[in-house]
Design a protein around this motif. Structure first.
Motif, mmCIF file in Angstrom:
data_model
loop_
_atom_site.group_PDB
_atom_site.id
_atom_site.type_symbol
_atom_site.label_atom_id
_atom_site.label_comp_id
_atom_site.label_asym_id
_atom_site.label_seq_id
_atom_site.Cartn_x
_atom_site.Cartn_y
_atom_site.Cartn_z
ATOM 1 N N ALA A 141 -64.439 -46.846 -35.176
ATOM 2 C CA ALA A 141 -64.975 -48.046 -34.533
ATOM 3 C C ALA A 141 -64.175 -49.297 -34.849
ATOM 4 C CB ALA A 141 -66.452 -48.229 -34.900
ATOM 5 N N PHE A 142 -62.863 -49.238 -34.636
ATOM 6 C CA PHE A 142 -62.008 -50.412 -34.823
ATOM 7 C C PHE A 142 -61.933 -51.163 -33.492
ATOM 8 C CE2 PHE A 142 -59.235 -49.645 -38.777
ATOM 9 C CZ PHE A 142 -60.224 -48.902 -39.407
ATOM 10 N N THR A 196 -63.570 -55.822 -27.297
ATOM 11 C CA THR A 196 -63.905 -54.393 -27.216
ATOM 12 C C THR A 196 -64.547 -53.959 -28.518
ATOM 13 O OG1 THR A 196 -61.977 -54.004 -25.815
ATOM 14 C CG2 THR A 196 -62.999 -52.074 -26.827
ATOM 15 N N SER A 197 -65.681 -53.269 -28.433
ATOM 16 C CA SER A 197 -66.358 -52.852 -29.653
ATOM 17 C C SER A 197 -66.953 -51.459 -29.481
ATOM 18 C CB SER A 197 -67.465 -53.842 -30.037
ATOM 19 O OG SER A 197 -68.446 -53.919 -29.030
ATOM 20 N N TYR A 198 -67.182 -50.811 -30.614
ATOM 21 C CA TYR A 198 -67.737 -49.454 -30.635
ATOM 22 C C TYR A 198 -68.868 -49.408 -31.658
ATOM 23 C CZ TYR A 198 -63.064 -48.871 -28.681
ATOM 24 O OH TYR A 198 -61.921 -49.021 -27.939
ATOM 25 N N ALA A 199 -69.747 -48.414 -31.513
ATOM 26 C CA ALA A 199 -70.919 -48.308 -32.381
ATOM 27 C C ALA A 199 -70.864 -47.041 -33.227
ATOM 28 C CB ALA A 199 -72.195 -48.320 -31.547
ATOM 29 N N ILE A 200 -71.520 -47.110 -34.382
ATOM 30 C CA ILE A 200 -71.736 -45.936 -35.232
ATOM 31 C C ILE A 200 -73.234 -45.813 -35.442
ATOM 32 C CG2 ILE A 200 -71.384 -44.895 -37.498
ATOM 33 C CD1 ILE A 200 -68.741 -46.383 -37.694
ATOM 34 N N HIS A 201 -73.806 -44.682 -35.005
ATOM 35 C CA HIS A 201 -75.247 -44.479 -35.108
ATOM 36 C C HIS A 201 -75.547 -43.216 -35.905
ATOM 37 C CE1 HIS A 201 -76.958 -47.486 -32.273
ATOM 38 N NE2 HIS A 201 -75.759 -47.411 -31.725
ATOM 39 N N ALA A 202 -76.315 -43.352 -36.969
ATOM 40 C CA ALA A 202 -76.874 -42.203 -37.674
ATOM 41 C C ALA A 202 -78.341 -42.141 -37.285
ATOM 42 C CB ALA A 202 -76.705 -42.354 -39.174
ATOM 43 N N ASN A 203 -78.673 -41.210 -36.389
ATOM 44 C CA ASN A 203 -79.988 -41.226 -35.738
ATOM 45 C C ASN A 203 -81.084 -40.532 -36.531
ATOM 46 O OD1 ASN A 203 -79.022 -42.653 -33.503
ATOM 47 N ND2 ASN A 203 -78.307 -40.784 -32.507
ATOM 48 N N THR A 260 -64.414 -56.967 -40.446
ATOM 49 C CA THR A 260 -64.745 -58.334 -40.083
ATOM 50 C C THR A 260 -65.529 -58.411 -38.777
ATOM 51 O OG1 THR A 260 -63.792 -60.517 -39.659
ATOM 52 C CG2 THR A 260 -62.516 -58.632 -38.912
ATOM 53 N N HIS A 261 -66.528 -59.288 -38.755
ATOM 54 C CA HIS A 261 -67.384 -59.538 -37.596
ATOM 55 C C HIS A 261 -68.167 -58.300 -37.149
ATOM 56 C CE1 HIS A 261 -65.685 -63.507 -37.221
ATOM 57 N NE2 HIS A 261 -64.456 -63.010 -37.136
ATOM 58 N N GLY A 262 -68.381 -57.368 -38.069
ATOM 59 C CA GLY A 262 -69.180 -56.200 -37.746
ATOM 60 C C GLY A 262 -70.665 -56.508 -37.736
ATOM 61 N N SER A 263 -71.419 -55.686 -36.990
ATOM 62 C CA SER A 263 -72.871 -55.851 -36.899
ATOM 63 C C SER A 263 -73.537 -54.614 -37.486
ATOM 64 C CB SER A 263 -73.295 -56.020 -35.437
ATOM 65 O OG SER A 263 -74.707 -56.029 -35.318
ATOM 66 N N ILE A 264 -74.413 -54.803 -38.475
ATOM 67 C CA ILE A 264 -75.049 -53.669 -39.138
ATOM 68 C C ILE A 264 -76.559 -53.719 -38.986
ATOM 69 C CG2 ILE A 264 -73.170 -53.446 -40.818
ATOM 70 C CD1 ILE A 264 -74.937 -54.807 -42.888
ATOM 71 N N ILE A 319 -67.334 -44.131 -45.523
ATOM 72 C CA ILE A 319 -67.345 -44.680 -44.163
ATOM 73 C C ILE A 319 -66.591 -45.996 -44.174
ATOM 74 C CG2 ILE A 319 -68.700 -45.549 -42.226
ATOM 75 C CD1 ILE A 319 -71.008 -43.860 -43.037
ATOM 76 N N LEU A 320 -65.603 -46.084 -43.291
ATOM 77 C CA LEU A 320 -64.926 -47.356 -43.042
ATOM 78 C C LEU A 320 -65.147 -47.692 -41.570
ATOM 79 C CD1 LEU A 320 -63.102 -49.762 -43.551
ATOM 80 C CD2 LEU A 320 -61.105 -48.245 -43.352
ATOM 81 N N ALA A 321 -66.070 -48.609 -41.330
ATOM 82 C CA ALA A 321 -66.345 -49.074 -39.978
ATOM 83 C C ALA A 321 -65.445 -50.271 -39.709
ATOM 84 C CB ALA A 321 -67.813 -49.462 -39.832
ATOM 85 N N GLY A 322 -64.689 -50.200 -38.634
ATOM 86 C CA GLY A 322 -63.642 -51.178 -38.402
ATOM 87 C C GLY A 322 -64.130 -52.550 -37.975
ATOM 88 N N PRO A 323 -63.193 -53.450 -37.750
ATOM 89 C CA PRO A 323 -63.528 -54.803 -37.274
ATOM 90 C C PRO A 323 -64.328 -54.746 -35.971
ATOM 91 C CG PRO A 323 -61.215 -54.655 -37.920
ATOM 92 C CD PRO A 323 -61.737 -53.261 -37.929
#
Length: 319
Positions: free
Chosen positions: A249-250, A255-262, A65-69, A40-44
């Motif tokens: 999610a770059f 502008t930002s996007y989310a990745i959710h593993a539910n 960079t500046h990602g929220s986990i 998984i490469l979650a973008g900036p």
């Protein structure tokens, strides 16, 4: 037989066995470069990159960079790389190392170049209606390779209960450009299957649209094979197994996007364009072969020494 001949035969046999370990070389015009190093490469600026305790990521994970986990105890059997400015909760069980303030600029740039390069490729095949829509368990679609590199453009992929099958050899490449905001949806028992020797290492789904759907929420028996490149979209992952990688999610500062593993979700890293790791059985076969070759060599050497000793004894007796 001379020792020289024995050595030559050993080398030839060894090379033949080594050939069993060498996968077919794939000739693709697209490379992910450094972006191919991650399951998984979650973008900036990824917003809410969520992994839970029932999720397993077999490979490296990187956060731009500046990602929220928000990682609530997932299992990561690889390394974790966090770029500068990453914030949030990381309680992952990581088998490797966790590196902070990691420079992911090259990986981000390589992914962006791959996305635009894939989108520019001329198509080599098509499907009826320009979209893939499978709406029942008895409905299936097979796309056959058209050559060394098969390029298919579709507006969306929707699979609900059936299978999309890609058929090709181990050296064939599939690049599927998904151009519309419908993106990729896999529900219920939906799977993306590979036949004919084709591997997930050689399959790329390039989701081009902004805010497109990437929704893998099929059953626990479902499998999605291939790398998903969705730079301008987020992703929802649930229950299914992904053999490949997710690069998504770059965002930007605005502008930002989310990745959710539910719920239970597994990713087995098989990065696009990378070299497959030999199966354990093949490695065992190689080891056994080498052992037999060494044993044969020792027998030849011992026989030669015995012959020399007998000859020397006979000469002494005759003297």
């Amino acid at each position: 037989m001379s020792r020289c001949c024995v050595h030559k035969r050993l080398v030839v046999a060894g090379l033949a066995l080594l050939g069993l370990l060498t996968p077919a070389v794939s000739a693709t015009t697209i490379t992910l470069g450094a972006a191919a190093n991650y399951a998984i490469l979650a973008g900036p600026y990824v917003n809410q990159f969520v992994l839970n305790s029932s999720d397993t990521i077999n490979g490296n994970v990187a956060v731009g960079t500046h990602g929220s986990i928000l990682w609530n105890g997932p299992k990561i059997t690889g390394n974790v790389y966090e770029a500068g400015g990453v914030s949030g909760t990381n309680s992952a069980h990581v088998s490797g190392t966790t590196t902070t303030n990691y420079n992911l600029n090259t990986a981000v740039s390589n992914a962006q170049s791959a996305e635009s390069s894939a989108a520019a490729l001329a198509t080599t095949t098509s499907v009826s209606g320009g979209a893939i829509s499978i709406t029942g368990s008895s409905q299936n679609l097979t796309v056959n390779a058209t050559g060394a590199q098969t390029v298919l453009d579709v507006s969306s992929i929707f699979i609900n209960g059936g299978n999309l099958t890609l058929h090709g050899t181990s050296s064939d490449i599939f690049i599927i450009n998904v151009t519309g905001r419908g993106g990729i949806t896999a529900e219920n028992s939906a799977s993306v299957l590979l036949t004919g020797g084709l591997t997930a290492y050689n399959v790329l789904f390039n989701v081009e649209a902004t805010n497109a759907t990437v929704d893998l929420q099929a059953s626990s028996s479902s499998v999605f094979n291939g790398t998903i490149l969705a730079l301008n979209s987020g992703a929802t992952l649930q229950t299914e197994t992904l053999n490949g990688a997710l690069i998504a999610a770059f965002g930007t500062s605005t502008t930002s996007y989310a990745i959710h593993a539910n719920s239970p979700f597994t990713i087995n890293y098989e990065g696009f364009g990378e070299t497959p790791v030999p199966e354990p059985g093949t490695l065992t076969l190689f080891a056994v072969g080498v052992g037999l070759l060494l044993a044969a060599r020792n027998r030849k050497s011992n026989a030669g020494l015995q012959a020399c000793s007998s000859s020397a004894v006979n000469k002494q007796e005759q003297a």
